[in-house]
Design a protein around this motif. Structure first.
Motif, PDB file in Angstrom:
ATOM      1  N   LYS A 179       0.853  -1.194   0.000  1.00  0.00           N
ATOM      2  CA  LYS A 179       0.000   0.000   0.000  1.00  0.00           C
ATOM      3  C   LYS A 179       0.880   1.233   0.000  1.00  0.00           C
ATOM      4  O   LYS A 179       2.000   1.242   0.504  1.00  0.00           O
ATOM      5  N   TYR A 211      -2.131  -6.700  -9.835  1.00  0.00           N
ATOM      6  CA  TYR A 211      -2.404  -6.214  -8.484  1.00  0.00           C
ATOM      7  C   TYR A 211      -3.336  -5.018  -8.589  1.00  0.00           C
ATOM      8  O   TYR A 211      -3.115  -4.118  -9.399  1.00  0.00           O
ATOM      9  N   TYR A 226      -6.016  -2.114  -6.504  1.00  0.00           N
ATOM     10  CA  TYR A 226      -6.141  -1.359  -5.257  1.00  0.00           C
ATOM     11  C   TYR A 226      -7.332  -0.400  -5.330  1.00  0.00           C
ATOM     12  O   TYR A 226      -7.693   0.082  -6.399  1.00  0.00           O
ATOM     13  N   TYR A 269      -8.312   3.208  -3.203  1.00  0.00           N
ATOM     14  CA  TYR A 269      -7.978   4.262  -2.249  1.00  0.00           C
ATOM     15  C   TYR A 269      -9.148   5.238  -2.226  1.00  0.00           C
ATOM     16  O   TYR A 269      -9.953   5.283  -3.157  1.00  0.00           O
ATOM     17  N   PHE A 286      -5.459   4.396   1.802  1.00  0.00           N
ATOM     18  CA  PHE A 286      -5.538   3.044   1.269  1.00  0.00           C
ATOM     19  C   PHE A 286      -6.773   2.335   1.834  1.00  0.00           C
ATOM     20  O   PHE A 286      -7.068   2.425   3.029  1.00  0.00           O
ATOM     21  N   SER A 332      -6.130  -3.994  -1.100  1.00  0.00           N
ATOM     22  CA  SER A 332      -5.372  -4.508  -2.242  1.00  0.00           C
ATOM     23  C   SER A 332      -5.879  -5.909  -2.567  1.00  0.00           C
ATOM     24  O   SER A 332      -6.372  -6.634  -1.691  1.00  0.00           O
ATOM     25  N   GLN A 360       2.237   2.110  -9.056  1.00  0.00           N
ATOM     26  CA  GLN A 360       0.798   1.925  -9.146  1.00  0.00           C
ATOM     27  C   GLN A 360       0.236   2.984 -10.077  1.00  0.00           C
ATOM     28  O   GLN A 360       0.547   4.170  -9.945  1.00  0.00           O
TER      29      GLN A 360
END
Lengths: 113, 115
Positions: A100, B31, B33, B35, B45, B48, B104
């Motif tokens: 993260k 991957y 994510y 947020y 965050f 994930s 990312q």
């Protein structure tokens, strides 16, 4: 815990002025450090990064040096343009057991002709 | 250049309603994510996701939240019963790799307004 602190905005500059946006971090170990930029109406774009102490990240005339002794990663540009007007986010990625990103609050830059 | 896309750009919903925010990550990324950014606050965050399961989640990501990759291209965030405090900009991101550079790639965000 890990955290990132950025200078408050907005930062208002005339074209061709020198830019500094301060960023300091708190982290254990050896994080990677990033600057992301968000132009109006767009997503966060990676501007530059540094993965270890004393590394300098650079892109599009922007630079930032990973300073472990001062836990800082200040963003600089020698001569800003109107097109640099955006919100800039400093972020930390700690690796190890997590991928993260931890972000600062963002700093809005406004550049006037 | 490949990019992450998100829909809708703005969603208005009433408190207690379910919302689904959609994302299309970059096609060869593995991957994913989510947020969020509450107005005037930090980008935080949420979660994930890798190999069809959650790999990490924050304390914000409680039982009201869920994520899914229903097909080979979409990645969704569902909020079952929205609260006023869920109002925020939600960003989706994807990455080709977990280790190393942590590059990312983010979408433009969905602004969620809960009334």
């Amino acid at each position: 815990g890990n955290s990132v602190t950025q200078m408050e905005g907005p930062v208002t500059l005339s074209e061709e002025a020198f830019l500094t946006i301060n960023c300091t971090y708190t982290a254990t170990g050896y994080p990677s450090l990033f600057w992301y930029v968000q132009y109006p109406g767009e997503g966060l774009q990676l501007l530059l990064k540094a993965t270890k102490a004393d590394d300098k990240g650079s892109n599009k005339g922007f630079e930032a040096t990973y300073r472990k002794e001062t836990t800082s990663f200040h963003l600089e540009k020698g001569s800003v343009q109107v097109s640099d007007s955006a919100v800039y986010f400093c972020a930390l990625g700690h690796g190890a057991n997590t991928d993260k990103l931890i972000f600062g609050t963002g700093t809005r830059l406004q550049v006037f002709p | 250049e490949p990019e992450v896309t998100q829909t809708p750009s703005h969603q208005v919903t009433q408190m207690g309603q379910e919302v689904i925010l959609r994302c299309v990550p970059i096609s060869n990324h593995l991957y994913f994510y989510w947020y969020r950014q509450i107005l005037g606050q930090k980008v935080e965050f949420l979660v994930s996701f890798y190999n069809n399961e959650i790999s990490e989640k924050s304390e914000i990501f409680d039982d009201q939240f869920s994520v899914e990759r229903p097909d080979g291209s979409n990645f969704t965030l569902k909020i079952r019963s929205t609260k006023l405090e869920d109002s925020a900009m939600y960003f989706c991101a994807s990455s080709a790799s977990q280790v190393g550079s942590f590059e990312q790639y983010f979408g433009p965000g969905t602004r969620l307004t809960v009334t």
